[in-house]
Design an enzyme around this catalytic site. Structure first.
Site, short mmCIF file in Angstrom:
data_model
loop_
_atom_site.label_atom_id
_atom_site.label_comp_id
_atom_site.label_asym_id
_atom_site.label_seq_id
_atom_site.Cartn_x
_atom_site.Cartn_y
_atom_site.Cartn_z
N ARG A 1 0.96 -1.25 0.14
CA ARG A 1 0.18 0.10 0.20
C ARG A 1 0.79 1.26 -0.07
O ARG A 1 0.42 2.32 -0.54
CB ARG A 1 -0.82 0.10 1.29
CG ARG A 1 -2.36 -0.91 0.84
CD ARG A 1 -3.27 -1.04 2.09
NE ARG A 1 -4.44 -1.41 1.85
CZ ARG A 1 -5.36 -1.91 2.72
NH1 ARG A 1 -5.21 -1.84 3.87
NH2 ARG A 1 -6.47 -2.43 2.15
N LYS B 1 -12.62 -9.62 9.23
CA LYS B 1 -13.68 -8.37 9.54
C LYS B 1 -15.09 -8.91 9.05
O LYS B 1 -15.68 -8.76 8.16
CB LYS B 1 -13.45 -7.54 8.33
CG LYS B 1 -12.12 -6.53 8.79
CD LYS B 1 -11.57 -5.69 7.87
CE LYS B 1 -10.51 -4.90 8.23
NZ LYS B 1 -9.91 -3.97 7.40
N GLY C 1 -5.97 -5.70 2.37
CA GLY C 1 -4.77 -5.32 2.85
C GLY C 1 -3.92 -6.71 3.23
O GLY C 1 -2.76 -6.81 2.82
N GLY D 1 -12.64 -4.64 1.34
CA GLY D 1 -14.01 -4.21 1.47
C GLY D 1 -14.30 -2.98 0.59
O GLY D 1 -15.35 -3.20 -0.23
N1 ADP Z 1 -10.06 -18.64 11.32
C1 ADP Z 1 -9.44 -17.50 11.55
N2 ADP Z 1 -9.65 -16.84 12.85
C2 ADP Z 1 -8.94 -15.56 13.10
N3 ADP Z 1 -8.56 -14.85 12.09
C3 ADP Z 1 -8.48 -15.38 10.94
C4 ADP Z 1 -9.08 -16.77 10.51
N4 ADP Z 1 -8.61 -16.56 9.20
C5 ADP Z 1 -8.17 -15.46 8.92
N5 ADP Z 1 -7.85 -14.80 9.86
C6 ADP Z 1 -7.20 -13.65 9.85
O1 ADP Z 1 -7.90 -12.46 8.91
C7 ADP Z 1 -7.24 -11.68 8.80
C8 ADP Z 1 -7.38 -10.58 7.45
O2 ADP Z 1 -8.87 -10.35 7.30
P1 ADP Z 1 -9.15 -9.22 6.43
O3 ADP Z 1 -8.79 -7.78 7.26
O4 ADP Z 1 -10.76 -9.41 6.67
O5 ADP Z 1 -8.64 -9.42 5.12
P2 ADP Z 1 -8.08 -8.32 3.99
O6 ADP Z 1 -6.96 -7.44 5.00
O7 ADP Z 1 -7.25 -9.03 2.85
O8 ADP Z 1 -9.36 -7.66 3.67
C9 ADP Z 1 -5.60 -12.11 8.78
O9 ADP Z 1 -4.88 -11.06 9.73
C10 ADP Z 1 -5.73 -13.52 9.32
O10 ADP Z 1 -4.94 -13.85 10.25
O1 X15 Z 2 -7.64 -2.62 5.25
C1 X15 Z 2 -8.60 -2.04 4.84
O2 X15 Z 2 -9.64 -2.68 4.39
P1 X15 Z 2 -9.53 -4.20 3.70
O3 X15 Z 2 -9.08 -5.06 5.10
O4 X15 Z 2 -10.79 -4.60 3.52
O5 X15 Z 2 -8.64 -4.45 2.69
C2 X15 Z 2 -8.76 -0.59 4.87
O6 X15 Z 2 -7.72 0.25 5.29
C3 X15 Z 2 -10.11 -0.12 5.62
O7 X15 Z 2 -9.96 -0.43 7.14
P2 X15 Z 2 -11.33 -0.53 7.69
O8 X15 Z 2 -11.96 -1.95 7.36
O9 X15 Z 2 -10.85 -1.03 9.39
O10 X15 Z 2 -12.04 0.64 7.63
#
Ligand code: ADP
Ligand code: X15
Length: 393
Positions: free
Chosen positions: A35, A196, A352, A375
């Site tokens: 990023r 998330k 991310g 997201g």
């Molecule tokens: N079963 C699980 N329990 C807890 N955390 C998890 C699990 N599977 C994946 N994760 C965690 O989810 C996190 C990423 O989630 P998220 O922020 O939604 O993805 P992104 O940043 O790609 O949008 C990672 O740090 C990973 O360790």
């Molecule tokens: O990492 C982000 O989103 P992503 O995990 O969906 O890629 C953005 O920085 C938004 O963060 P937020 O979901 O805490 O508002």
């Protein structure tokens, strides 16, 4: 779309919303620089014009001021990547930030402290937005990853500027995703994992019209399994989203979308690399144990769906890939997507941590498109207009 290329920044201070919400490791070092690198062209254009850059971002989801989420941890990495020593203000507003912004000379960069240390940021508070706006002459939004949030720095701040524009990353992401999403070949498969749960589960219902298969993995799994009556032990769950999970399953059935949930889980007796682990049915996780990765049967099951897909959209790792013990599911799904892509499918990976995973395991060049937003990418897929984009149009 007016971008930084349409403005001359000579002697101007650009207030730039970037998404430097990067993964930090246990030593609080930047775990993945994607990023930061993605924001570099916008920053360089402004500096090369003879302008200066005031960078603002959030990091994580702190409750008030939590030092482990300080953007100070990333200052050296940003300096190294951009090639300019970055100054730091220990708050995003207030006297110190004001003075640092005022003193900033052409060619210099100032990074403000984590915007979310101020509760006003997420509330989209007007006077906080106005204070942020007072720091710069021109507003630039380059934070695609946060464009779906109607926060002070992403949206509200824009109205206090006569001159505002898209950063080069944001413009590129919009153009690329619009092209991709407008022409997706069927069957379309969305893979949703990660942690998330509460924010992303609400997106699922709205994307059901656009997909043929929905694969659920990662931390997203257990809210669905518990809602169906399974026993999930201490796994990640959003208790108040169980009804929504059931509604999604029903709605998917009505729309002819096939939902694929894990059948087995790698469980651990603590959230640690050193934990005891075993593979069990996803519905029979004992108390005191938590599901941290998908199991081998699930990997096979998901593989069959991915192989037959023509368009694949992936957000959210399938397990806690940061720990080697729980990375197998994410690696296997990455391999399956790479293979499908080699055989002609179009694959889109965003988020991310998802990008960090794809890079860590060497799939970056084996998928069709990597987006900095998770997201935000999903909300674009819903067909929603994103507040961060609307505000500078
Ligand atoms: N079963 C699980 N329990 C807890 N955390 C998890 C699990 N599977 C994946 N994760 C965690 O989810 C996190 C990423 O989630 P998220 O922020 O939604 O993805 P992104 O940043 O790609 O949008 C990672 O740090 C990973 O360790
Ligand atoms: O990492 C982000 O989103 P992503 O995990 O969906 O890629 C953005 O920085 C938004 O963060 P937020 O979901 O805490 O508002």
């Amino acid at each position: 779309m007016k971008t930084v290329n349409d403005i001359n920044f000579k002697n101007k201070k650009a207030l730039i919303r970037v998404d430097f919400n990067v993964p930090l490791n246990d030593q609080l070092e930047v775990g993945d620089t994607s990023r930061i690198e993605a924001a570099k062209p916008t920053i360089l254009k402004i500096l090369e014009d003879g302008g200066s850059a005031i960078l603002m971002s959030h990091l994580g989801r702190p409750e008030g001021i939590e030092k482990r989420y300080s953007l100070e941890h990333i200052v050296d990495k940003v300096s190294e990547i951009i090639g300019v020593k970055v100054k730091f203000a220990s708050d995003s507003v207030g006297e110190e930030a004001k003075k640092a912004a005022k003193d900033l000379q052409p060619g210099e960069i100032l990074l403000l402290e984590n915007l979310r240390f101020q509760p006003e940021e997420k509330k989209g508070d007007e006077s906080f937005s106005k204070e942020l706006a007072s720091l710069g002459d021109i507003y630039v939004n380059d934070a695609f990853g946060t464009a779906h949030r109607a926060h002070a720095s992403t949206t509200i701040v824009a109205k206090y500027f006569d001159e505002k524009c898209f950063g080069l990353l944001l413009a590129k992401e919009i153009e690329s995703l619009e092209k991709v999403l407008g022409s997706s070949e069927k069957p379309v498969t969305a893979i949703l994992g990660g942690a998330k749960v509460s924010t992303k589960i609400t997106v699922i219902e709205n994307i059901l019209d656009k997909i043929d298969h929905l694969i659920i993995g990662g931390g997203m799994t257990y809210t669905f399994i518990k809602a169906q009556g399974g026993h999930i032990g201490n796994s990640l769950v959003e208790e108040d989203k169980q009804d929504l999970a059931l509604k999604i399953l029903k709605s998917a059935e009505e729309k002819g979308v096939q939902v694929h949930l894990p059948v087995d889980s790698v469980i651990a007796d603590s959230f640690s690399e050193m934990a005891d682990t075993k593979v069990v049915s996803v519905k029979e996780i004992p108390d005191g144990w938590m599901g941290l990765d998908v199991g081998p049967e699930t990997i096979k099951k998901f593989g069959r769906v991915i192989t037959d897909s023509k368009t694949i959209l992936w957000n959210g790792p399938l397990g806690v890939f940061e720990m080697e013990t729980f990375a197998k599911g994410t690696i296997a799904i990455g391999e399956q997507i790479a293979e499908a892509t080699k055989n002609g499918a179009f694959s889109l990976v965003g988020g991310g941590d998802s990008v960090a995973a794809v890079k860590k395991f060497g799939f970056e060049d084996k998928v069709s498109y990597v987006s900095t937003g998770g997201g935000a990418m999903l909300e674009m897929l819903e067909g929603k207009s994103l507040p961060g984009i609307e505000a500078i149009k």
